[in-house]
Write a protein that holds these residues in place. Structure first.
Motif, PDB file in Angstrom:
ATOM      1  N   GLU A  37       0.830  -1.195   0.000  1.00 52.88           N
ATOM      2  CA  GLU A  37       0.000   0.000   0.000  1.00 52.88           C
ATOM      3  C   GLU A  37       0.871   1.254   0.000  1.00 52.88           C
ATOM      4  O   GLU A  37       1.726   1.426   0.863  1.00 52.88           O
ATOM      5  CB  GLU A  37      -0.903  -0.001   1.245  1.00 52.88           C
ATOM      6  CG  GLU A  37      -1.972  -1.079   1.234  1.00 52.88           C
ATOM      7  CD  GLU A  37      -3.073  -0.800   0.229  1.00 52.88           C
ATOM      8  OE1 GLU A  37      -3.411   0.389   0.041  1.00 52.88           O
ATOM      9  OE2 GLU A  37      -3.577  -1.755  -0.381  1.00 52.88           O
ATOM     10  N   ILE A  38       0.640   2.118  -0.953  1.00 49.14           N
ATOM     11  CA  ILE A  38       1.314   3.409  -1.028  1.00 49.14           C
ATOM     12  C   ILE A  38       0.244   4.487  -1.099  1.00 49.14           C
ATOM     13  O   ILE A  38      -0.622   4.464  -1.986  1.00 49.14           O
ATOM     14  CB  ILE A  38       2.246   3.486  -2.254  1.00 49.14           C
ATOM     15  CG1 ILE A  38       3.383   2.470  -2.098  1.00 49.14           C
ATOM     16  CG2 ILE A  38       2.790   4.898  -2.427  1.00 49.14           C
ATOM     17  CD1 ILE A  38       4.359   2.475  -3.227  1.00 49.14           C
ATOM     18  N   LYS A  39       0.303   5.417  -0.167  1.00 49.57           N
ATOM     19  CA  LYS A  39      -0.712   6.462  -0.085  1.00 49.57           C
ATOM     20  C   LYS A  39      -0.714   7.301  -1.362  1.00 49.57           C
ATOM     21  O   LYS A  39       0.330   7.741  -1.834  1.00 49.57           O
ATOM     22  CB  LYS A  39      -0.437   7.352   1.128  1.00 49.57           C
ATOM     23  CG  LYS A  39      -1.517   8.399   1.368  1.00 49.57           C
ATOM     24  CD  LYS A  39      -1.227   9.212   2.614  1.00 49.57           C
ATOM     25  CE  LYS A  39      -2.305  10.250   2.854  1.00 49.57           C
ATOM     26  NZ  LYS A  39      -2.026  11.057   4.078  1.00 49.57           N
ATOM     27  N   GLY A  40      -1.884   7.489  -1.906  1.00 51.55           N
ATOM     28  CA  GLY A  40      -2.031   8.314  -3.099  1.00 51.55           C
ATOM     29  C   GLY A  40      -1.923   7.557  -4.394  1.00 51.55           C
ATOM     30  O   GLY A  40      -2.137   8.129  -5.469  1.00 51.55           O
ATOM     31  N   ALA A  41      -1.596   6.255  -4.307  1.00 49.79           N
ATOM     32  CA  ALA A  41      -1.465   5.430  -5.511  1.00 49.79           C
ATOM     33  C   ALA A  41      -2.633   4.478  -5.641  1.00 49.79           C
ATOM     34  O   ALA A  41      -3.329   4.164  -4.661  1.00 49.79           O
ATOM     35  CB  ALA A  41      -0.162   4.644  -5.471  1.00 49.79           C
ATOM     36  N   LEU A  42      -2.848   4.014  -6.863  1.00 57.10           N
ATOM     37  CA  LEU A  42      -3.762   2.905  -7.099  1.00 57.10           C
ATOM     38  C   LEU A  42      -2.907   1.646  -7.012  1.00 57.10           C
ATOM     39  O   LEU A  42      -2.113   1.356  -7.904  1.00 57.10           O
ATOM     40  CB  LEU A  42      -4.416   3.054  -8.472  1.00 57.10           C
ATOM     41  CG  LEU A  42      -5.305   4.296  -8.624  1.00 57.10           C
ATOM     42  CD1 LEU A  42      -5.689   4.510 -10.082  1.00 57.10           C
ATOM     43  CD2 LEU A  42      -6.547   4.173  -7.757  1.00 57.10           C
TER      44      LEU A  42
END
Length: 235
Positions: A38-43
Motif C-alpha cells: 500500500e502506497i498512499k495516493g497510488a492505485l
C-alpha cells in the motif's frame, strides 16, 4: 496522464512511486508489486511480473483509464536464498541464472510487451527500467557477478531494441535504462562495505535523482542507459 511504477514494494520502487505522486503531474499513479504493498495516493495493484495473464489483465485495466506517459520498472534480484553474486565461474548455477534472468531481464521485457502499446504515439512518454553499471561490457574491469552482470547487459540490449521499435511507431517515446548508484536497501545491504558514505544514497535520494534524469530525457536519448547523475553508462 498516467504513471505506472512496477516493483513498488522495494526500497527504490516505493520511493519512486512516492516521488511520482508528489510531482502532481499525473491523473493517476499505479503502484504495482508482487505483494500489493500500500502506497498512499497510488492505485495499488498486485501482479507477478513474469505472469503474462496478470500483466495483460493489468494493462487492459490501465489502458482503459487513459494513455500511459511514464512506466518505471524498479524490480530486480541480486541475491536471495540460493542466489549470490558469483566470484568465479566455478560457482555458476543454472538455477541461479534462471532466477536472476527472470527477475532482471524477462520481467522488464514482458512489462514492456504489455505497456509500451499503451503509450501515446506523438506525445512524450518514458519507459525506464533500473539497470546497473555492472551491466556495461566495455566498463567491466573486475569480472565476477556473472548472472547479475549478464542479466543487466541483456536488459540494456532489450532497451535498445525497444527504443528502435518505438521510434517507428511512437516518435515521442523514450526507452532507457537507469543506474541508481548504490542505494541503502536490502538488495545492496551485503555489498555496501567499500562504498563511501556520500555515494551511499537513501531510496528517497536515489528516486529524486532518477526522476530528475527522467524529466530531462528527450527522444534522442532513447535506447541508452543513464546513471543517477544523468551521465550515459557505456554499453
Amino acid at each position: 496522464m498516467i504513471a505506472v511504477v512496477f516493483g513498488s514494494s522495494g526500497g527504490i520502487g516505493r520511493a519512486l512511486a512516492e516521488g511520482v505522486i508528489a510531482t502532481g503531474k499525473y491523473t493517476a499513479v499505479y503502484a504495482v508489486s508482487r505483494s500489493g504493498a500500500e502506497i498512499k495516493g497510488a492505485l495499488n495493484r498486485r501482479a507477478e511480473f513474469t505472469d503474462e495473464a496478470q500483466l495483460a489483465s493489468l494493462a487492459a485495466e490501465i489502458g482503459a483509464a487513459g494513455p500511459v506517459t511514464l512506466c518505471l520498472v524498479a524490480s530486480g534480484l541480486l541475491s536471495a536464498d540460493g542466489v549470490q553474486p558469483e566470484k568465479t565461474y566455478r560457482a555458476l548455477s543454472a538455477d541461479a541464472f534462471a532466477r536472476v534472468f527472470a527477475a532482471n531481464t524477462t520481467a522488464p521485457a514482458l512489462i514492456a510487451k504489455h505497456f509500451l502499446p499503451l503509450m501515446p504515439k506523438a506525445e512524450r512518454s518514458v519507459f525506464a527500467a533500473l539497470s546497473a553499471r555492472v551491466g556495461s561490457i566495455s566498463d567491466n574491469r573486475l569480472g565476477g557477478w556473472h548472472a547479475y552482470r549478464a542479466s543487466k547487459a541483456a536488459l540494456n540490449m532489450l532497451i535498445r531494441n525497444f527504443a528502435i521499435e518505438q521510434a517507428r511507431r511512437a516518435p515521442g517515446s523514450i526507452c532507457v535504462g537507469l543506474h541508481p548508484g548504490t542505494v541503502d536497501t536490502g538488495l545492496s545491504k551485503a555489498f555496501q562495505g567499500g562504498v563511501p558514505g556520500e555515494k551511499l544514497f537513501t531510496p528517497a535520494q536515489a528516486a529524486e535523482y532518477l526522476l530528475g534524469v527522467v524529466d530531462r530525457l528527450t527522444p534522442e536519448n532513447s535506447g541508452t542507459c543513464f546513471d543517477w547523475a544523468g551521465k550515459e553508462v557505456p554499453a
